[in-house]
Design a protein around this motif. Structure first.
Motif, short mmCIF file in Angstrom:
data_model
loop_
_atom_site.label_atom_id
_atom_site.label_comp_id
_atom_site.label_asym_id
_atom_site.label_seq_id
_atom_site.Cartn_x
_atom_site.Cartn_y
_atom_site.Cartn_z
N GLY A 164 0.88 -1.17 0.00
CA GLY A 164 0.00 0.00 0.00
C GLY A 164 0.91 1.20 0.00
N LYS A 165 1.39 1.60 1.14
CA LYS A 165 2.46 2.58 1.31
C LYS A 165 3.24 2.17 2.53
CE LYS A 165 -0.02 6.52 -0.66
NZ LYS A 165 -0.65 7.82 -0.40
N PRO A 166 4.50 2.49 2.71
CA PRO A 166 5.38 3.08 1.70
C PRO A 166 6.05 2.00 0.83
CG PRO A 166 6.53 2.84 3.76
CD PRO A 166 5.14 2.30 3.99
N GLN A 167 6.87 2.44 -0.09
CA GLN A 167 7.64 1.52 -0.91
C GLN A 167 8.95 1.18 -0.19
OE1 GLN A 167 8.04 2.99 -4.99
NE2 GLN A 167 5.98 3.86 -4.89
N HIS A 168 9.30 -0.10 -0.24
CA HIS A 168 10.53 -0.58 0.37
C HIS A 168 11.49 -0.95 -0.76
CE1 HIS A 168 8.90 -1.13 4.52
NE2 HIS A 168 7.78 -1.07 3.83
N PHE A 169 12.71 -0.45 -0.67
CA PHE A 169 13.68 -0.63 -1.74
C PHE A 169 14.68 -1.73 -1.44
CE2 PHE A 169 13.10 2.88 -4.74
CZ PHE A 169 12.18 3.65 -4.06
N GLY A 170 15.10 -2.43 -2.51
CA GLY A 170 16.24 -3.33 -2.42
C GLY A 170 17.53 -2.54 -2.52
N ASP A 171 18.65 -3.23 -2.40
CA ASP A 171 19.95 -2.57 -2.44
C ASP A 171 20.47 -2.37 -3.87
OD1 ASP A 171 21.22 -4.02 0.64
OD2 ASP A 171 20.11 -2.16 0.25
N GLY A 172 19.71 -2.82 -4.85
CA GLY A 172 20.03 -2.50 -6.22
C GLY A 172 20.94 -3.49 -6.91
#
Lengths: 114, 111
Positions: free
Chosen positions: B97-105
């Motif tokens: 939903g919110k928030p967006q969780h980022f990977g380390d790329g």
């Protein structure tokens, strides 16, 4: 032209100093987020501000959303070397867009020297 | 704490080759995203994905790009014929939903 302009782009300060980073736009956003990114890692969410004029505090960090929801600031009190990193603002829900994509700012690279 | 994981951490590919970047989102998340960050530039949105289809894509996400969720856990970004200008960090994000969780790329280097 950049949708979300951050200033300053670079900031080098001594431990213990205070600083403010600005995130400005000509567009209105439904909410705005601040992230911190360290080398080799993805952005990590610090805070989300939603209401115009809202102020949120996270320990020594104070975040403010402008009354018109077009700009935001991040103030760090008594900076420490551990605060070093890239600080990114990101807007969500630009007026007129039915979207949940993040629009990132240009970034502020902070270096705090001991 | 659950996290988004991306593999490989670094991918080196010859120009013109196909590349697949892999992401394992947080398990109960339903919304998935790819962003990229060219060295020295800002993070840019590429595509969002929900309910097994693209919900939004940017101008960057042209016919050379595709996304897939082949097995209900992995979320992949494929670039069919890489160009030099595709060199960048690619970040996957997921959201419940919110928030967006980022990977380390994944750092993609095109030679």
């Amino acid at each position: 032209t950049q949708l979300l302009e951050q200033s300053p782009q670079f900031l080098s300060i001594q431990e213990g100093e205070n600083l403010t980073v600005y995130c400005n736009s000509s567009s209105v956003f439904s909410s705005l987020q601040w992230y911190r990114q360290e080398p080799g890692e993805g952005p990590v969410l610090l805070v989300t501000v939603v209401t115009g004029g809202e102020v949120k505090k996270l320990k020594r960090l104070t975040f403010q959303f402008g009354d018109a929801r077009k700009d935001s600031s991040l103030h760090i009190t008594a900076a420490q070397p551990g605060d070093t990193g890239l600080y990114l603002c990101a807007g969500i829900g630009r007026a007129g867009d039915n979207t949940d994509k993040l629009i990132f700012g240009t970034g502020t690279r902070l270096q705090v020297f001991p | 704490e659950p996290e988004v994981t991306q593999t490989p951490s670094h991918q080196v590919t010859q120009m013109g080759q196909e590349v697949i970047l892999r992401c394992v989102p947080i398990s109960n998340h339903l919304y998935f995203y790819w962003y990229r960050q060219i060295l020295g530039q800002k993070v840019e949105f590429l595509v969002s994905f929900y309910n097994n289809e693209i919900s939004e894509k940017s101008e960057i996400f042209d016919d050379q790009f595709s996304v897939e969720r082949p097995d209900g856990s992995n979320f992949t970004l494929k670039i069919r014929s890489t160009k030099l200008e595709d060199s960048a960090m690619y970040f996957c994000a997921s959201s419940g939903g919110k928030p967006q969780h980022f990977g380390d790329g994944t750092r993609l280097s095109i030679l």
